[in-house]
Enzyme design. Structure first.
Site, PDB file in Angstrom:
ATOM      1  N   GLU A   1      -0.638  -2.048   4.989  1.00  0.00           N
ATOM      2  CA  GLU A   1       0.234  -2.008   6.179  1.00  0.00           C
ATOM      3  C   GLU A   1       0.027  -0.722   6.957  1.00  0.00           C
ATOM      4  O   GLU A   1       0.118  -0.712   8.178  1.00  0.00           O
ATOM      5  CB  GLU A   1       1.706  -2.138   5.756  1.00  0.00           C
ATOM      6  CG  GLU A   1       2.671  -2.360   6.920  1.00  0.00           C
ATOM      7  CD  GLU A   1       2.954  -1.107   7.732  1.00  0.00           C
ATOM      8  OE1 GLU A   1       3.104  -1.219   8.972  1.00  0.00           O
ATOM      9  OE2 GLU A   1       3.025  -0.011   7.169  1.00  0.00           O
TER      10      GLU A   1
ATOM     11  N   ASP B   1       0.803  -1.229   0.000  1.00  0.00           N
ATOM     12  CA  ASP B   1       0.000   0.000   0.000  1.00  0.00           C
ATOM     13  C   ASP B   1       0.834   1.276   0.000  1.00  0.00           C
ATOM     14  O   ASP B   1       1.980   1.316   0.418  1.00  0.00           O
ATOM     15  CB  ASP B   1      -0.962   0.020   1.194  1.00  0.00           C
ATOM     16  CG  ASP B   1      -0.253  -0.125   2.531  1.00  0.00           C
ATOM     17  OD1 ASP B   1       0.767  -0.848   2.603  1.00  0.00           O
ATOM     18  OD2 ASP B   1      -0.704   0.492   3.517  1.00  0.00           O
TER      19      ASP B   1
HETATM   20 ZN   LIG Z   1       5.063   3.751   6.432  1.00  0.00          ZN
HETATM   21 ZN   LIG Z   2       6.434   1.011   5.618  1.00  0.00          ZN
END
Ligand SMILES: [Zn+2]
Ligand SMILES: [Zn+2]
Length: 393
Positions: free
Chosen positions: A137, A79
């Site tokens: 994440e 991401d």
């Molecule tokens: Zn980051």
């Molecule tokens: Zn990262």
């Protein structure tokens, strides 16, 4: 600095950089990595892999079987961040307000390069490797969803390794450490309710601004007075909001903050002291104080034996460039994998030499890293596989 890039990776380096630039140019936010996943699948479609997709909405688990042997997992996050890129690079983001400012584009490229190299070098290892491309994440805990949807199961991974390009360390350096390496990252809201009134007549009021000020000061005693001084923790108030005008005593103030710790017991201590201080100050000043504490990612902890494996592998690539990582109280959802199986998360130095005195931090709008780190990362993954799954084993 002498780097020992595996010849198969050196051969693929241009391709790996091209992967990274493509993903950088087409960033997507957490759980929306649809085109990113498509692109990844496109690059590996000719390779003999078992593909599971979608896992956790946009994630991919690609399993490469190569004879009898254990199974290990290698992980990349996919991401980007909700920010506008301001840097001037030829592969600048074409998606308005979205940018790969953490280096997850690099992680994807490294893992793709590793897949290609391991496929070419099937005579140099034996066993099974799961390549995990996880979504979200940055704050949404995509890793937790991947675990819940069985990313580590069937075949069961015995260990997992991941890495992060790391602009806080120079290109050529690799930071590896056993034990806690990134913090638990929790957030909290505090609502202070008092009794408003005229600024000239405080009697009979409960001044929410005054009570909030006491809170801001007292909360700093948690780290300075309650936490073991040899351990790490942070309590930060990031936002405070309330009040109306010069001459009005505020009846409500809202505070937002974050709490960080490396160890679960310190995290619990901070949490309980936060509640204790809120209750104590409420009682002292006659206000109502509500604390809403939300657990974020737990601390990221490397397994000692797997850390040794990662260190041996990294030394083959970077020699004495392997050392202690630059640590911070940042959080990482790699944690959720590392709680299931032993593993190691590695910091891959990626600061450009020309940025020597002025490191370009992660999450800044002109974030950029030394692309030569990609070949180093893929070589380290390759050596980890050869350590864990030796051909003669
Ligand atoms: Zn980051
Ligand atoms: Zn990262």
């Amino acid at each position: 600095m002498t780097l020992n890039i595996h010849p198969a990776i050196a051969e693929l380096e241009k391709q790996i950089i091209a992967y990274c630039r493509h993903v950088h140019q087409h960033p997507e936010l957490g759980f929306q990595e649809v085109e990113t996943a498509k692109y990844i699948l496109e690059q590996i479609k000719g390779i003999d892999l078992d593909i599971r997709h979608p896992v956790a909405r946009t994630g991919i688990v690609a399993t490469m079987r190569n004879g009898k042997g254990p199974c290990i997992a290698l992980r990349a996050d996919m991401d980007a961040l909700p920010m506008q890129e301001t840097g001037d690079v030829s592969y600048k983001s074409v998606n308005d307000g979205v940018m790969h400012a953490c280096g997850h584009d690099g992680h994807i490229a490294i893992l793709l390069g590793t897949i290609l190299a391991l496929d070419q070098l099937r005579d140099q290892w034996r066993g099974t490797v799961k390549f995990i491309f996880q979504p979200a994440e940055e704050g949404h805990g995509g890793a937790r969803h991947m675990v819940a949807e069985g990313a580590l199961k069937d075949p069961d991974a015995a260990a997992i390794f991941g890495l992060h390009v790391w602009n806080y360390q120079d290109f050529g350096a690799i930071g590896i450490k056993s034990g806690p390496i990134l913090a638990a990252a929790d957030t909290f809201d505090i609502a202070v309710k008092g009794v408003g009134g005229h600024g000239a007549m405080p009697q009979g009021t409960v001044d929410a601004v005054y009570v909030a000020a006491q809170l801001v000061v007292s909360l700093q005693s948690i780290v300075s007075r309650n936490l073991d001084p040899l351990q790490s923790g942070v309590v930060s108030i990031g936002q405070i909001q309330g009040g109306y005008n010069y001459n009005i005593i505020a009846d409500e103030v809202a505070l937002k903050g974050t709490a960080r710790a490396y160890r679960e017991e310190d995290r619990l201590l901070i949490k309980s002291r936060l509640q204790g201080i809120c209750d104590g100050i409420a009682a002292t000043y006659g206000a109502a104080i509500e604390l809403d504490y939300r657990d974020g990612y737990p601390p990221t902890v490397n397994d000692p034996a797997m850390t040794e494996v990662a260190r041996r592998a990294a030394r083959k690539v970077a020699g004495d460039g392997v050392g202690e990582p630059y640590l911070s109280m940042g959080g990482e959802d790699m944690t959720y994998f590392l709680r299931e199986v032993p593993g190691c998360f590695i910091f891959l130095g990626s600061a450009r030499p020309e940025h020597k005195d002025e490191k370009v931090p992660h999450h800044c709008s002109h974030f950029d890293f030394d692309e030569r780190a990609l070949a180093v990362g893929a070589s380290v993954f390759l050596e980890i596989v050869r350590e864990m799954l030796p051909a003669g084993g």
